[in-house]
Design an enzyme around this catalytic site. Structure first.
Site, mmCIF file in Angstrom:
data_model
loop_
_atom_site.group_PDB
_atom_site.id
_atom_site.type_symbol
_atom_site.label_atom_id
_atom_site.label_comp_id
_atom_site.label_asym_id
_atom_site.label_seq_id
_atom_site.Cartn_x
_atom_site.Cartn_y
_atom_site.Cartn_z
ATOM 1 N N LYS A 160 0.859 -1.187 0.000
ATOM 2 C CA LYS A 160 0.000 0.000 0.000
ATOM 3 C C LYS A 160 0.900 1.243 0.000
ATOM 4 C CE LYS A 160 -3.919 -0.455 2.422
ATOM 5 N NZ LYS A 160 -4.974 -0.726 1.463
HETATM 6 N N1 PMP Z 1 -6.715 -4.044 -3.072
HETATM 7 C C1 PMP Z 1 -6.401 -2.756 -2.864
HETATM 8 C C2 PMP Z 1 -5.850 -1.955 -3.994
HETATM 9 C C3 PMP Z 1 -6.599 -2.178 -1.595
HETATM 10 O O1 PMP Z 1 -6.284 -0.902 -1.384
HETATM 11 C C4 PMP Z 1 -7.151 -2.972 -0.560
HETATM 12 C C5 PMP Z 1 -7.400 -2.361 0.792
HETATM 13 N N2 PMP Z 1 -6.361 -2.595 1.668
HETATM 14 C C6 PMP Z 1 -7.455 -4.308 -0.824
HETATM 15 C C7 PMP Z 1 -7.220 -4.815 -2.090
HETATM 16 C C8 PMP Z 1 -8.016 -5.222 0.249
HETATM 17 O O2 PMP Z 1 -7.025 -5.564 1.180
HETATM 18 P P1 PMP Z 1 -7.422 -5.902 2.686
HETATM 19 O O3 PMP Z 1 -8.452 -6.956 2.625
HETATM 20 O O4 PMP Z 1 -6.157 -6.354 3.308
HETATM 21 O O5 PMP Z 1 -7.955 -4.651 3.273
#
Ligand code: PMP
Length: 328
Positions: A160
């Site tokens: 991220k």
């Molecule tokens: N893809 C992206 C691009 C994201 O920003 C997120 C949010 N974190 C997710 C997938 C989902 O990840 P998570 O389930 O760990 O929140």
């Protein structure tokens, strides 16, 4: 994303707890100019019967964050367990009794001009009351974006990284301008990657399918939770394989997963109904299980939860109100 930002809310910044309004950065901060930060997103869910807030898989989130910080050579000087303790303390100081979104952020903090890194890093943990992200109760309309997902050898999508979210912001803005609720990214191979801020799952012929981690997706913790719940609790076959765009138009069910969105059913894609345009049975099943697991209703998944105000031992003595009929 709508998160109330009360300036008096207590945040953790530069090693101290302080009001949000005092947590300031300088205009020359490296990350502000070059996007050189890594953030994380964690949710905590309020359980009224248990009178507690349950943080969802905080140690795994902080482990992912620290690994991904390493991509930018940012060292966060605390262990995942210590960061979890900071987060719990933050919730207590704020006295939150509602659903909360936690936003850890680590960044290159040198105040100078020049793109290359140095070793000057800072980090913050911010917790804000936070409701629904997509209002997906009735299902949403997703559109395939004209923007492509960033490539791993340009900016890794699995982390991220702040600057990488320009890609998500462009797609998300385009989707909303075009009347969609959320964007679906294709990668440079033309395969379905993920949503702007969430992973994607498709059901075809009873099999739950999601793109593999090498398709330029974030390795979602909700994605992992859904795969575990679907396999164990619903006995579903879960397959990670590339997905073609046109499969979105012929599949039986489609949904997004993510910390902010939870499980969001997609009932239309590119102005076409998904199957009969109603939320499918497997999507509903996964949604219900995820809800129950994150609220502490399923004993088998207590290992995912960290309570803020009481200990799990105290909750054990009050099992009936917490687990109710959904004991798992
Ligand atoms: N893809 C992206 C691009 C994201 O920003 C997120 C949010 N974190 C997710 C997938 C989902 O990840 P998570 O389930 O760990 O929140």
């Amino acid at each position: 994303m709508q998160a109330d930002a009360d300036p008096k809310v207590i945040v953790y910044f530069n090693g101290q707890y302080m009001p949000l309004e005092e947590a300031r950065v300088g205009i020359l901060t490296h990350a502000l100019h070059y996007g050189t930060g890594v953030f994380e997103g964690i949710r905590a869910h309020w359980n009224e019967a248990a009178q507690d807030l349950f943080v969802m898989r905080p140690v795994e989130h902080f482990e992912r964050w620290k690994h991904n910080c390493g991509i930018l050579r940012i060292d966060v000087p605390a262990s995942p367990e210590e960061l979890t303790a900071i987060t719990i303390e933050l919730m207590r100081r704020n006295g939150f009794r509602t659903n909360v979104y936690v936003r850890p952020l680590a960044y290159k903090s040198a105040e100078r001009v020049g793109v290359s890194f140095d070793e000057q890093n800072s980090f913050a943990v911010i917790a804000l009351p936070f409701g629904e992200y997509l209002h997906a109760e009735k299902g949403i309309h997703a559109g395939v974006s004209s923007w492509r997902r960033i490539e791993d050898n340009a900016i890794p999508a699995r982390a991220k990284i702040c600057g990488a979210y320009v890609n998500s912001a462009l797609a998300s803005d385009e989707a909303r301008q075009c009347g969609f609720d959320e964007a679906i990214f294709l990668n440079e191979n033309g395969h379905v990657a993920e949503g702007a801020t969430c992973n994607i799952f498709m059901v075809r012929k009873g099999v739950l399918i999601t793109p593999p981690v090498y398709e330029n997706v974030l390795e979602g913790i909700t994605r992992d939770a859904v795969m575990q719940l679907a396999r164990r609790e619903l006995g579903l076959q879960v397959v990670e394989r590339p997905i073609d765009r046109s499969e979105l138009y012929v599949c039986d069910e489609l949904f997004f997963t993510g910390t902010a969105v939870g499980i969001a059913p997609i009932i239309r894609v590119d102005h076409r109904q998904v199957k009969d345009g109603k939320i499918g049975a497997m999507t509903r099943g996964v949604q219900q299980l995820y809800f129950n697991a994150t609220r502490g209703h399923m004993l088998a998944y207590w290992k995912w939860l960290m309570p803020v105000y009481q200990s799990m031992t105290q909750h054990e003595q009050n099992l009936i109100s917490l687990v109710g009929v959904n004991a798992g």
